[in-house]
Design an enzyme around this catalytic site. Structure first.
Site, PDB file in Angstrom:
ATOM      1  N   ARG A 266      -8.285   7.444   3.017  1.00 30.98           N
ATOM      2  CA  ARG A 266      -7.359   8.187   2.170  1.00 30.98           C
ATOM      3  C   ARG A 266      -7.709   9.674   2.225  1.00 30.98           C
ATOM      4  NH1 ARG A 266      -4.428   4.558   2.389  1.00 30.98           N
ATOM      5  NH2 ARG A 266      -3.495   3.317   0.727  1.00 30.98           N
TER       6      ARG A 266
ATOM      7  N   HIS B 274      -0.638   9.034   9.278  1.00 30.55           N
ATOM      8  CA  HIS B 274      -0.895   7.826   8.472  1.00 30.55           C
ATOM      9  C   HIS B 274      -0.256   6.585   9.140  1.00 30.55           C
ATOM     10  CE1 HIS B 274      -1.765   6.246   4.154  1.00 30.55           C
ATOM     11  NE2 HIS B 274      -1.835   5.257   5.034  1.00 30.55           N
TER      12      HIS B 274
HETATM   13  P1  NDP Z   1     -11.578  -3.601   0.772  1.00 32.14           P
HETATM   14  O1  NDP Z   1     -11.418  -3.496  -0.704  1.00 32.14           O
HETATM   15  O2  NDP Z   1     -11.503  -4.951   1.401  1.00 32.14           O
HETATM   16  O3  NDP Z   1     -12.997  -2.982   1.194  1.00 32.14           O
HETATM   17  C1  NDP Z   1     -13.550  -1.857   0.608  1.00 32.14           C
HETATM   18  C2  NDP Z   1     -14.980  -1.698   1.088  1.00 32.14           C
HETATM   19  O4  NDP Z   1     -15.483  -0.457   0.610  1.00 32.14           O
HETATM   20  C3  NDP Z   1     -15.913  -2.801   0.571  1.00 32.14           C
HETATM   21  O5  NDP Z   1     -16.826  -3.145   1.567  1.00 32.14           O
HETATM   22  C4  NDP Z   1     -16.660  -2.113  -0.582  1.00 32.14           C
HETATM   23  O6  NDP Z   1     -17.952  -2.601  -0.815  1.00 32.14           O
HETATM   24  C5  NDP Z   1     -16.722  -0.694  -0.055  1.00 32.14           C
HETATM   25  N1  NDP Z   1     -16.880   0.277  -1.145  1.00 32.14           N
HETATM   26  C6  NDP Z   1     -16.057   0.518  -2.180  1.00 32.14           C
HETATM   27  N2  NDP Z   1     -16.536   1.510  -2.954  1.00 32.14           N
HETATM   28  C7  NDP Z   1     -17.698   1.891  -2.388  1.00 32.14           C
HETATM   29  C8  NDP Z   1     -18.668   2.871  -2.712  1.00 32.14           C
HETATM   30  N3  NDP Z   1     -18.541   3.665  -3.781  1.00 32.14           N
HETATM   31  N4  NDP Z   1     -19.752   2.995  -1.929  1.00 32.14           N
HETATM   32  C9  NDP Z   1     -19.906   2.178  -0.843  1.00 32.14           C
HETATM   33  N5  NDP Z   1     -19.015   1.239  -0.470  1.00 32.14           N
HETATM   34  C10 NDP Z   1     -17.929   1.102  -1.241  1.00 32.14           C
HETATM   35  O7  NDP Z   1     -10.507  -2.615   1.419  1.00 32.14           O
HETATM   36  P2  NDP Z   1      -9.790  -2.727   2.842  1.00 32.14           P
HETATM   37  O8  NDP Z   1     -10.821  -2.900   3.884  1.00 32.14           O
HETATM   38  O9  NDP Z   1      -8.687  -3.718   2.790  1.00 32.14           O
HETATM   39  O10 NDP Z   1      -9.102  -1.278   2.940  1.00 32.14           O
HETATM   40  C11 NDP Z   1      -9.873  -0.100   2.901  1.00 32.14           C
HETATM   41  C12 NDP Z   1      -8.976   1.118   2.767  1.00 32.14           C
HETATM   42  O11 NDP Z   1      -8.334   1.402   3.994  1.00 32.14           O
HETATM   43  C13 NDP Z   1      -7.797   0.987   1.798  1.00 32.14           C
HETATM   44  O12 NDP Z   1      -8.224   1.149   0.456  1.00 32.14           O
HETATM   45  C14 NDP Z   1      -6.875   2.092   2.251  1.00 32.14           C
HETATM   46  O13 NDP Z   1      -7.173   3.273   1.552  1.00 32.14           O
HETATM   47  C15 NDP Z   1      -7.219   2.271   3.733  1.00 32.14           C
HETATM   48  N6  NDP Z   1      -6.110   1.901   4.613  1.00 32.14           N
HETATM   49  C16 NDP Z   1      -5.585   2.847   5.462  1.00 32.14           C
HETATM   50  C17 NDP Z   1      -4.572   2.541   6.325  1.00 32.14           C
HETATM   51  C18 NDP Z   1      -4.034   3.541   7.286  1.00 32.14           C
HETATM   52  O14 NDP Z   1      -3.011   3.284   7.936  1.00 32.14           O
HETATM   53  N7  NDP Z   1      -4.658   4.681   7.464  1.00 32.14           N
HETATM   54  C19 NDP Z   1      -3.982   1.194   6.366  1.00 32.14           C
HETATM   55  C20 NDP Z   1      -4.595   0.271   5.445  1.00 32.14           C
HETATM   56  C21 NDP Z   1      -5.616   0.621   4.596  1.00 32.14           C
HETATM   57  P3  NDP Z   1     -18.209  -4.130  -1.287  1.00 32.14           P
HETATM   58  O15 NDP Z   1     -17.813  -4.986  -0.113  1.00 32.14           O
HETATM   59  O16 NDP Z   1     -19.656  -4.205  -1.555  1.00 32.14           O
HETATM   60  O17 NDP Z   1     -17.338  -4.335  -2.492  1.00 32.14           O
HETATM   61  C1  OXD Z   2      -2.410   0.864   3.195  1.00 29.75           C
HETATM   62  C2  OXD Z   2      -2.006   2.000   4.015  1.00 29.75           C
HETATM   63  O1  OXD Z   2      -3.143   1.060   2.226  1.00 29.75           O
HETATM   64  O2  OXD Z   2      -1.060   1.863   4.805  1.00 29.75           O
HETATM   65  O3  OXD Z   2      -2.010  -0.264   3.528  1.00 29.75           O
HETATM   66  O4  OXD Z   2      -2.606   3.060   3.939  1.00 29.75           O
END
Ligand code: NDP
Ligand code: OXD
Length: 308
Positions: free
Chosen positions: A223, A271
């Site tokens: 993000r 994006h």
């Molecule tokens: P998840 O919720 O499955 O995973 C999040 C991960 O981040 C987990 O491993 C979590 O740790 C870790 N995490 C959260 N907070 C912290 C912190 N403060 N310090 C360290 N680690 C942390 O999310 P997704 O994998 O499904 O998606 C991740 C992000 O990707 C989305 O939130 C979105 O913003 C972005 N995205 C972007 C897209 C694009 O087109 N550019 C498309 C889709 C998503 P733990 O496992 O220990 O809980």
């Molecule tokens: C999502 C994205 O969060 O597209 O799925 O960024």
């Protein structure tokens, strides 16, 4: 009972068509058209205008059209009595794996440099990296981060992962939250796949870049507000970072006046790392809508206390 679709970027009709072909029995309304507010029990949203949820007295669940939910938490009309869900979808996962992998190879083989040489009709071979030269560190080892880490590791890359809690994934060295510095000092290609929360906002800053080996590369697909843009530019200009591929921005579309556009070492995409496909995602929304209606636990529910 009905679903309300709220997004303002002209893509609502694709989602409505997917509902029509996969679940024509469910009533769905476009927020931008007149609709009976009292029938709405689920809102399916992407970057919705803030302040709407309190107008829907029978609303029980707010479902994100994507994996991220930061834009729902930011809405003051979202309250703790509402349930929240997000997308976990195989297509979204493979699209992300492929996008990050493509960026890693483009960096490793210097493809962006050849693209810019082409504008000067410059025929010049440059040195390039090999897999043994690269350690990829993935911040955020959730659904997308861990799948991307595995895909890269399966191709022979050395991959590290960092997340709140420690993970056990074959072939990948993982670090928990307190071990951030240990993770950074070994990473020379940093991939951000964290959710945006108060804890991660601004995490990609000068202090973090300074802990990477000199000349590291950033692939940012999470993000916009994770990244402090001025810090990246300064770190590149000082040689601490050698460049970046950035897919997400605090304001999208990215302002035409942004210094990122003209920077020769910053590569911008709009994006598009992984875009929710309505045809693929609607099935899980239908399952959740039926679960909501029959008071069963929802799939892919977000922990609203944890914030992601
Ligand atoms: P998840 O919720 O499955 O995973 C999040 C991960 O981040 C987990 O491993 C979590 O740790 C870790 N995490 C959260 N907070 C912290 C912190 N403060 N310090 C360290 N680690 C942390 O999310 P997704 O994998 O499904 O998606 C991740 C992000 O990707 C989305 O939130 C979105 O913003 C972005 N995205 C972007 C897209 C694009 O087109 N550019 C498309 C889709 C998503 P733990 O496992 O220990 O809980
Ligand atoms: C999502 C994205 O969060 O597209 O799925 O960024």
């Amino acid at each position: 009972m009905a679903i309300l679709l709220i997004r303002q970027d002209g893509k609502t009709s694709q989602w409505l068509n997917a509902f029509k072909s996969q679940a024509s029995q469910i009533e769905c309304f476009d927020y931008n058209e007149p609709h009976p507010k009292e029938t709405i029990t689920m809102a399916l949203v992407w970057k919705q205008p803030h302040g709407l949820f309190e107008q829907y007295k029978n609303l029980k669940c707010v479902a994100s059209m994507g994996a991220g939910v930061d834009f729902i938490f930011e809405d003051p009309s979202f309250h703790q009595e509402l349930l929240m869900t997000r997308v976990v979808d195989p297509l979204l996962i493979t699209d992300m794996e492929e996008f990050v992998t493509a960026q890693v190879y483009a960096y490793m083989k210097g493809l962006y440099q050849y693209h810019s040489q082409q504008s000067f009709s410059l025929w010049q071979q440059n040195p390039y990296l090999r897999k043994k030269d690269i350690t990829i560190g993935i911040m955020g080892m959730g659904v997308l981060g861990s799948a991307t880490a595995k895909a890269l590791s399966d191709q022979g890359f050395n991959v590290l992962g960092w997340s709140n809690s420690k993970k056990q994934i074959e072939g990948i060295t993982t670090y928990e939250k307190v071990d951030l510095d240990l993770f950074l000092e070994k990473t020379n290609v940093l991939v951000c796949l964290l959710p945006l929360t108060p804890d991660t906002n601004g995490i990609l800053n000068e202090s973090l870049f300074s802990k990477l080996p000199r000349g590291a590369y950033l692939i940012h697909v999470a993000r916009g507000p994770h990244l402090v843009g001025e810090d990246l530019i300064q770190s590149i200009d000082k040689g601490q970072m050698c460049g970046a591929a950035i897919d997400v921005f605090p304001t999208e579309p990215l302002d035409t006046k942004s210094p990122f556009w003209g920077h020769s070492k910053i590569h911008i995409t709009p994006h598009c790392a992984s875009i929710s496909s309505p045809e693929s995602v609607v099935a899980q929304i239908v399952v959740n809508y039926n679960r909501l209606t029959s008071h069963q636990p929802l799939l892919n529910q977000v922990d609203t206390l944890k914030g992601y």
